[in-house]
Design a protein around this motif. Structure first.
Motif, short mmCIF file in Angstrom:
data_model
loop_
_atom_site.label_atom_id
_atom_site.label_comp_id
_atom_site.label_asym_id
_atom_site.label_seq_id
_atom_site.Cartn_x
_atom_site.Cartn_y
_atom_site.Cartn_z
N LYS A 150 39.87 49.58 47.39
CA LYS A 150 38.99 49.55 46.22
C LYS A 150 37.97 48.42 46.30
O LYS A 150 36.79 48.62 46.00
N GLY A 151 38.41 47.24 46.73
CA GLY A 151 37.47 46.14 46.87
C GLY A 151 36.46 46.37 47.96
O GLY A 151 35.27 46.08 47.81
N GLY A 152 36.92 46.93 49.08
CA GLY A 152 36.02 47.17 50.21
C GLY A 152 34.97 48.22 49.93
O GLY A 152 33.81 48.07 50.32
N THR A 153 35.36 49.28 49.24
CA THR A 153 34.40 50.35 49.00
C THR A 153 33.32 49.95 47.99
O THR A 153 32.26 50.58 47.95
N MET A 154 33.57 48.92 47.22
CA MET A 154 32.52 48.40 46.34
C MET A 154 31.50 47.56 47.11
O MET A 154 30.38 47.34 46.65
N ALA A 155 31.89 47.10 48.29
CA ALA A 155 31.04 46.21 49.06
C ALA A 155 30.20 46.92 50.10
O ALA A 155 29.21 46.37 50.59
N THR A 156 30.57 48.15 50.45
CA THR A 156 29.81 48.88 51.47
C THR A 156 29.93 50.37 51.22
O THR A 156 30.96 50.85 50.73
N SER A 157 28.87 51.09 51.55
CA SER A 157 28.90 52.55 51.47
C SER A 157 29.22 53.17 52.82
O SER A 157 29.14 54.38 52.99
N SER A 158 29.60 52.33 53.78
CA SER A 158 29.83 52.81 55.15
C SER A 158 31.28 52.64 55.57
O SER A 158 31.57 52.23 56.69
N THR A 159 32.21 52.93 54.67
CA THR A 159 33.62 52.79 55.03
C THR A 159 34.04 53.89 55.99
O THR A 159 33.48 55.00 55.99
N GLY A 160 35.04 53.59 56.80
CA GLY A 160 35.53 54.59 57.75
C GLY A 160 36.68 54.03 58.55
O GLY A 160 37.33 53.05 58.16
#
Length: 454
Positions: free
Chosen positions: A318-328
């Motif tokens: 949840k924290g990471g996806t708020m920081a970038t739109s390029s998760t994978g």
């Protein structure tokens, strides 16, 4: 373009200096589709030339960014198109030749590891797949930097049990080939369910068919940072603790986003993904197990461990996806036993058996990772253990992997020393109850109902 402020960078200074914050890997993905030449020798030459051409400045750029921002970049890596689909031969020796070309290219550009000596066989084998799998023991045993992965299961296809058995044979063969070094070759092999095509972590990295010609994928980390946040808030409720972890992961991910943006621009590559995984190392204070213990567990493996890991994994995402739109990639929390000192200690003390690790697999981002098992484990017991991990991924529609190390000459309770980031760990007990009639039935365990999503 995502803009990152100077203040956000300054907030990470103490994390870098005292809490083991780093960028775990900058991985360049390279398509090798244009390297197929029919003749294996010519294909190997083209592969070597393209990797050197595209990744020749990867180490230099990573060093420049590390110096510019003061953020340690631990590993520089390359992933390539799954080799089974590039070579297109039914002769295993052709794949061994290509493995040597991959290793030579990795050495020339100065990277740590190269992933993509891979095949995707979840629904069946091509002749190329069969030849590559047969070549893995010679390829891994004779190279230093090449890593291999084989996807044997998926939610869409089910579990290819014939492939599971073959991979058990491969692990036992590699164990013998690298016996002088506690069978370290097995640490460079991952068996997957639902393998991601953009994973920057080794040994499972590959550059999938839907990827760009060349891309940069960045793996962040920071277990030490999260551990300190949890330890500093012993009275926080679970809601409050989850919020603190999310805020911390946001800051960590922004660092990865910055490095990925600049590295891709400097190298003339597409910006790929930011992998949000918390990945431990053998360094003191850089442990996933210690995060869970700071939540109130006496030792990882205690009742409540799976719940604690589930909360951690969810908060990180949840924290990471708020920081970038390029998760994978894998994006979660890793639980590799030998690479995490506290995890290895809990396993040695009897708090963390393989069965508990399997339960934790259902809520973390990988599976039975860096697990040392007895060198005399039977093929069927090894295959059954792999199949269990694949089943968790298949049913839960998530990536799971097995990185199992049958340590030649080692028995339960002994220690295997793998060195470097691979660390060391105890030889763990695997049930010796018979399972041959099950694993040798052959064919595929059918895909679950979850596969019908259209």
């Amino acid at each position: 373009m995502v803009f990152i402020t100077a203040q956000e960078i300054l907030e990470t200074v103490s994390m870098i200096r005292s809490e083991n914050l780093d960028v775990r890997a900058v991985t360049m993905g390279i398509s090798l589709d244009d390297c197929a030449a029919g003749d294996p020798h010519r294909t190997a030459e083209r592969i070597h030339a393209k990797i050197v051409r595209r990744a020749g400045k990867l180490v230099e750029v990573a060093a420049e960014l590390q110096e510019k921002y003061g953020v340690p970049i631990v590993n520089r890596r390359v992933s390539v198109t799954p080799i089974a689909g590039v070579v297109g031969s039914d002769d295993p020796t052709a794949y061994v030749e290509v493995a040597h070309a991959l290793d030579a290219a990795a050495d020339e550009v100065g990277i740590d590891f190269l992933g993509g000596f891979s095949a995707l066989v979840q629904k069946g084998f091509t002749r190329s797949d069969t030849a590559l799998i047969e070549a893995i023991p010679d390829a891994i045993g004779a190279t230093q930097r090449v890593c291999s992965s084989v996807n044997v299961a998926s939610t869409r296809a089910g579990i290819n049990m014939d492939a599971v058995l073959r991979m058990a044979d491969v692990l036992l063969a590699v164990s013998k080939r690298t016996a002088e070094h506690d069978s370290i070759g097995c640490a460079k092999i991952v068996i997957f369910c639902n393998a991601p095509e953009d994973n920057p972590f080794m040994a499972g990295a590959m550059h999938g068919s839907g990827e760009a010609e060349c891309s940069i994928n960045v793996a962040i980390s920071g277990p030490g940072v999260v551990r300190n946040v949890v330890a500093a808030n012993p009275d926080a409720s679970f809601i409050e603790l989850a919020d603190l972890i999310k805020r911390t992961t946001f800051k960590i991910t922004r660092v990865g986003e910055l490095i990925a943006q600049e590295a891709s621009q400097m190298l003339g590559a597409e910006l790929g993904i930011i992998d949000l995984s918390l990945a431990p190392t053998p360094a003191v204070g850089d442990s996933i197990a210690e995060i869970l213990e700071c939540m109130g567990l006496e030792a990882v493996g205690a009742p409540g461990t799976t719940a604690a890991l589930a909360m951690l994994n969810d908060a990180v995402k949840k924290g990471g996806t708020m920081a970038t739109s390029s998760t994978g990639g894998l994006s979660g929390a890793f639980i590799p036993v030998s690479e995490d000192k506290a995890m290895a200690r809990a396993a040695a003390d009897g708090h963390l058996p393989i069965e508990k690790l399997e339960a934790m697999t259902a809520v973390c981002s990988l599976g039975l990772d860096m697990i040392v098992v007895p060198g005399d484990i039977s093929r069927d017991a090894l295959a059954g253990t792999i199949a269990d991990v694949m089943a968790i991924g298949m049913i839960n529609s998530k990536t799971t992997g097995a990185r199992l190390i049958p340590a030649a000459g080692k028995r339960v309770g002994d220690w295997a020393t793998l060195g470097g980031l691979f660390g060391e760990g105890p030889v763990m007990k695997v049930s010796t109850a018979g399972n041959s009639a099950f694993v040798r039935r052959g064919g595929r365990i059918p895909a679950p109902l979850q596969s019908l999503t259209n």
